[in-house]
Design a protein around this motif. Structure first.
Motif, PDB file in Angstrom:
ATOM      1  N   PHE A 292      10.285   6.523   6.445  1.00 43.33           N
ATOM      2  CA  PHE A 292      11.233   5.410   6.471  1.00 43.33           C
ATOM      3  C   PHE A 292      10.654   4.191   7.180  1.00 43.33           C
ATOM      4  O   PHE A 292      10.708   3.068   6.660  1.00 43.33           O
ATOM      5  CB  PHE A 292      12.507   5.888   7.159  1.00 43.33           C
ATOM      6  CG  PHE A 292      13.616   4.880   7.242  1.00 43.33           C
ATOM      7  CD1 PHE A 292      14.485   4.692   6.184  1.00 43.33           C
ATOM      8  CD2 PHE A 292      13.813   4.140   8.400  1.00 43.33           C
ATOM      9  CE1 PHE A 292      15.525   3.782   6.270  1.00 43.33           C
ATOM     10  CE2 PHE A 292      14.857   3.228   8.493  1.00 43.33           C
ATOM     11  CZ  PHE A 292      15.711   3.050   7.431  1.00 43.33           C
ATOM     12  N   GLN A 293      10.105   4.394   8.383  1.00 40.19           N
ATOM     13  CA  GLN A 293       9.668   3.241   9.167  1.00 40.19           C
ATOM     14  C   GLN A 293       8.474   2.527   8.557  1.00 40.19           C
ATOM     15  O   GLN A 293       8.258   1.350   8.808  1.00 40.19           O
ATOM     16  CB  GLN A 293       9.381   3.657  10.609  1.00 40.19           C
ATOM     17  CG  GLN A 293       8.398   4.800  10.809  1.00 40.19           C
ATOM     18  CD  GLN A 293       6.954   4.379  10.805  1.00 40.19           C
ATOM     19  OE1 GLN A 293       6.626   3.283  11.254  1.00 40.19           O
ATOM     20  NE2 GLN A 293       6.065   5.234  10.288  1.00 40.19           N
ATOM     21  N   LYS A 294       7.695   3.203   7.718  1.00 38.71           N
ATOM     22  CA  LYS A 294       6.555   2.538   7.090  1.00 38.71           C
ATOM     23  C   LYS A 294       7.016   1.407   6.175  1.00 38.71           C
ATOM     24  O   LYS A 294       6.380   0.347   6.107  1.00 38.71           O
ATOM     25  CB  LYS A 294       5.725   3.544   6.303  1.00 38.71           C
ATOM     26  CG  LYS A 294       4.849   4.434   7.162  1.00 38.71           C
ATOM     27  CD  LYS A 294       3.973   5.327   6.290  1.00 38.71           C
ATOM     28  CE  LYS A 294       3.029   6.158   7.143  1.00 38.71           C
ATOM     29  NZ  LYS A 294       2.163   7.028   6.318  1.00 38.71           N
ATOM     30  N   CYS A 327       4.398   5.021  14.572  1.00 41.30           N
ATOM     31  CA  CYS A 327       4.558   3.580  14.757  1.00 41.30           C
ATOM     32  C   CYS A 327       3.270   2.941  15.279  1.00 41.30           C
ATOM     33  O   CYS A 327       2.971   1.783  14.956  1.00 41.30           O
ATOM     34  CB  CYS A 327       5.695   3.291  15.737  1.00 41.30           C
ATOM     35  SG  CYS A 327       7.348   3.629  15.111  1.00 41.30           S
ATOM     36  N   LEU A 328       2.534   3.679  16.090  1.00 45.16           N
ATOM     37  CA  LEU A 328       1.310   3.170  16.700  1.00 45.16           C
ATOM     38  C   LEU A 328       0.063   3.469  15.872  1.00 45.16           C
ATOM     39  O   LEU A 328      -1.047   3.092  16.256  1.00 45.16           O
ATOM     40  CB  LEU A 328       1.145   3.773  18.101  1.00 45.16           C
ATOM     41  CG  LEU A 328       2.229   3.401  19.112  1.00 45.16           C
ATOM     42  CD1 LEU A 328       2.078   4.222  20.383  1.00 45.16           C
ATOM     43  CD2 LEU A 328       2.194   1.911  19.424  1.00 45.16           C
ATOM     44  N   CYS A 339      -0.702  -3.026  10.826  1.00 44.21           N
ATOM     45  CA  CYS A 339       0.762  -3.013  10.838  1.00 44.21           C
ATOM     46  C   CYS A 339       1.365  -2.094  11.914  1.00 44.21           C
ATOM     47  O   CYS A 339       2.466  -1.577  11.744  1.00 44.21           O
ATOM     48  CB  CYS A 339       1.330  -2.626   9.474  1.00 44.21           C
ATOM     49  SG  CYS A 339       0.993  -3.822   8.165  1.00 44.21           S
ATOM     50  N   GLU A 340       0.661  -1.915  13.031  1.00 49.11           N
ATOM     51  CA  GLU A 340       1.227  -1.111  14.101  1.00 49.11           C
ATOM     52  C   GLU A 340       2.421  -1.842  14.740  1.00 49.11           C
ATOM     53  O   GLU A 340       2.415  -3.064  14.855  1.00 49.11           O
ATOM     54  CB  GLU A 340       0.184  -0.809  15.181  1.00 49.11           C
ATOM     55  CG  GLU A 340      -1.025  -0.039  14.697  1.00 49.11           C
ATOM     56  CD  GLU A 340      -2.172  -0.934  14.289  1.00 49.11           C
ATOM     57  OE1 GLU A 340      -1.917  -2.031  13.750  1.00 49.11           O
ATOM     58  OE2 GLU A 340      -3.335  -0.540  14.509  1.00 49.11           O
ATOM     59  N   ILE A 341       3.420  -1.079  15.163  1.00 50.53           N
ATOM     60  CA  ILE A 341       4.583  -1.645  15.829  1.00 50.53           C
ATOM     61  C   ILE A 341       4.898  -0.835  17.080  1.00 50.53           C
ATOM     62  O   ILE A 341       4.356   0.245  17.297  1.00 50.53           O
ATOM     63  CB  ILE A 341       5.824  -1.681  14.907  1.00 50.53           C
ATOM     64  CG1 ILE A 341       6.209  -0.267  14.459  1.00 50.53           C
ATOM     65  CG2 ILE A 341       5.581  -2.601  13.720  1.00 50.53           C
ATOM     66  CD1 ILE A 341       7.537  -0.209  13.723  1.00 50.53           C
ATOM     67  N   MET A 342       5.795  -1.384  17.905  1.00 51.53           N
ATOM     68  CA  MET A 342       6.118  -0.742  19.181  1.00 51.53           C
ATOM     69  C   MET A 342       7.306   0.196  19.017  1.00 51.53           C
ATOM     70  O   MET A 342       8.386  -0.217  18.590  1.00 51.53           O
ATOM     71  CB  MET A 342       6.439  -1.810  20.226  1.00 51.53           C
ATOM     72  CG  MET A 342       6.714  -1.248  21.605  1.00 51.53           C
ATOM     73  SD  MET A 342       6.715  -2.530  22.890  1.00 51.53           S
ATOM     74  CE  MET A 342       4.953  -2.698  23.207  1.00 51.53           C
ATOM     75  N   PRO A 343       7.137   1.491  19.359  1.00 48.10           N
ATOM     76  CA  PRO A 343       8.276   2.414  19.317  1.00 48.10           C
ATOM     77  C   PRO A 343       9.195   2.181  20.514  1.00 48.10           C
ATOM     78  O   PRO A 343       8.733   1.849  21.615  1.00 48.10           O
ATOM     79  CB  PRO A 343       7.609   3.791  19.395  1.00 48.10           C
ATOM     80  CG  PRO A 343       6.323   3.548  20.120  1.00 48.10           C
ATOM     81  CD  PRO A 343       5.881   2.157  19.744  1.00 48.10           C
TER      82      PRO A 343
END
Length: 420
Positions: A292-294, A327-328, A339-343
């Motif tokens: 989902f988060q991708k 996420c990382l 496209c890394e994001i902060m959890p």
């Protein structure tokens, strides 16, 4: 590299190969019978392929109602991991149409008593159309002024019912306590008792005043969820007031709206996942948060909730950490954008969860949000914030939290209040 790959866990009374090929046909060139125009050449170019099929065991009863049985059923229902792929030419570089392909009618197929999307891998060509996160981990840290430790955050509570002035008063308490990050609750958007523009103006007066005095500008994630034109206007109001973050409920606005918001935004986007439980709670249907988060990372969010260790909801610790690690993890190989994001860890968090969270994640690149864990600290919110900082300092240093508490009265009080 020109194919989309999706991994599923399936449960079926049909022979596994037949069931997997049913999935592939339903979501590409086929239907329940061969039709005119479905030539061998067309199938070769556009049919989904079963790339892998691994049996995982048998089940005694169907996990979902409504499933069918083959005419020559052998009395067994089997679970398996199935990996399918599609050429990107089928759906184009389009997240909405990608979603229809990898998670469309599959869940309704009678051949399955369980079917869950576990992961998806996209070719880098999707970056030609989608921007991905604008700020991610590094940009968020820069705006928040927090480095080498988790960003400590909290949520405005009560969720709804307070006026703009009352909300600003709570923000004043929190910024004076040393908090790094504050967010609107997802239930608070633009109601008549707390209009968005008035609330953000009142909150930012407090935050800007505190920044002028201390040099620390607390990040406030303003929930601008709404119609597209409303969200863009609300974003502009946050920018005008000097804000440094916006928040949107992902399931509520949809992928195309998030793509548009990302294209317009000058600020990090805090992606709230409320509603994901409908997709994620059952092990037999829906999709994992890893998959989902991708989609939302590609659409442009910079942070997203992953629940928390020993949370108040139903998600297991293993699932929480798997989502946070993902996420990382870069979505695309170098030299493409990762496209890394902060959890964001949240949901019943306090000082007691810092050590197990760090041990499992192995990183301080996260937000750690606590409501009661800060506001209900016996020494007040400032002691609550300090206790979380002390707990994370101990975790990173490898010092047992009970030992660290001997020299940290705020942490000691937190462990007494919230459990050791």
């Amino acid at each position: 590299m020109d194919r989309v790959t999706a991994t599923y866990e399936i449960e079926t009374a049909f022979p596994l190969r037949q069931a997997a090929e049913t999935m592939a046909g339903e979501q590409s060139t086929g239907t329940f019978v061969r039709v005119p125009g479905e030539t061998d050449a067309l199938r070769e170019a556009h049919a989904a392929r079963v790339e892998e099929l691994v049996e995982l065991g048998e089940v005694a009863e169907p996990s979902l109602p409504g499933s069918g049985l083959p005419s020559n059923w052998d009395g067994k229902r089997r679970r398996a991991r199935a990996v399918l792929s599609w050429p990107t030419a089928n759906m184009g570089l389009s997240l909405p149409n990608l979603l229809a392909t990898i998670n469309g009618n599959l869940s309704e197929l009678k051949a399955f008593s369980g079917l869950r999307l576990i992961d998806v891998t996209l070719p880098p060509a999707f970056l030609e159309r989608y921007q991905g996160p604008q700020f991610g981990v590094a940009g968020t840290r820069e705006l928040a002024g927090v480095h080498d430790r988790p960003i400590i955050g909290t949520i405005i509570k009560p969720s709804v019912g307070m006026s703009p002035e009352a909300t600003a008063a709570q923000v004043r308490t929190l910024v004076e306590a040393g908090i790094d990050f504050i967010k609107d609750d997802e239930l608070q958007a633009d109601g008549p008792h707390c209009p968005f523009d008035e609330r953000i103006s009142a909150v930012m007066r407090v935050i800007n005043d505190h920044a002028d005095k201390t040099g620390k500008k607390v990040m406030f994630a303003a929930n601008l969820t709404g119609e597209i034109d409303e969200m863009l206007a609300r974003h502009d109001h946050v920018v005008a007031e000097g804000g440094t973050c916006i928040m949107a409920s992902m399931n509520s606005i949809g992928l195309p709206a998030m793509k548009m918001l990302r294209a317009h935004s000058q600020l990090p986007i805090h992606g709230h996942r409320n509603g994901w439980g409908m997709l994620g709670r059952s092990p037999a249907i829906g999709m994992s948060y890893i998959a989902f988060q991708k989609l939302w990372r590609l659409a442009g969010i910079d942070h997203t909730h992953v629940n928390g260790i020993d949370n108040k909801f139903c998600e297991s610790n293993e699932s929480v950490i798997a989502s946070a690690r993902e996420c990382l993890t870069p979505m695309f190989p170098a030299p493409h954008k990762g496209c890394e994001i902060m959890p964001v860890f949240s949901s019943g968090q306090s000082a007691k969860q810092a050590a197990p969270t760090y041990a499992a994640l192995g990183s301080v690149d996260c937000m750690f949000a606590a409501g009661g864990g800060i506001m209900a600290h016996p020494g007040g919110p400032a002691a609550g914030v300090r206790a979380l900082q002390q707990a994370w300092e101990a975790a990173v240093a490898g010092v047992p939290v009970e030992q660290a508490a001997n020299d940290a009265p705020e942490l000691k009080a937190a462990l007494g209040a919230f459990g050791g």
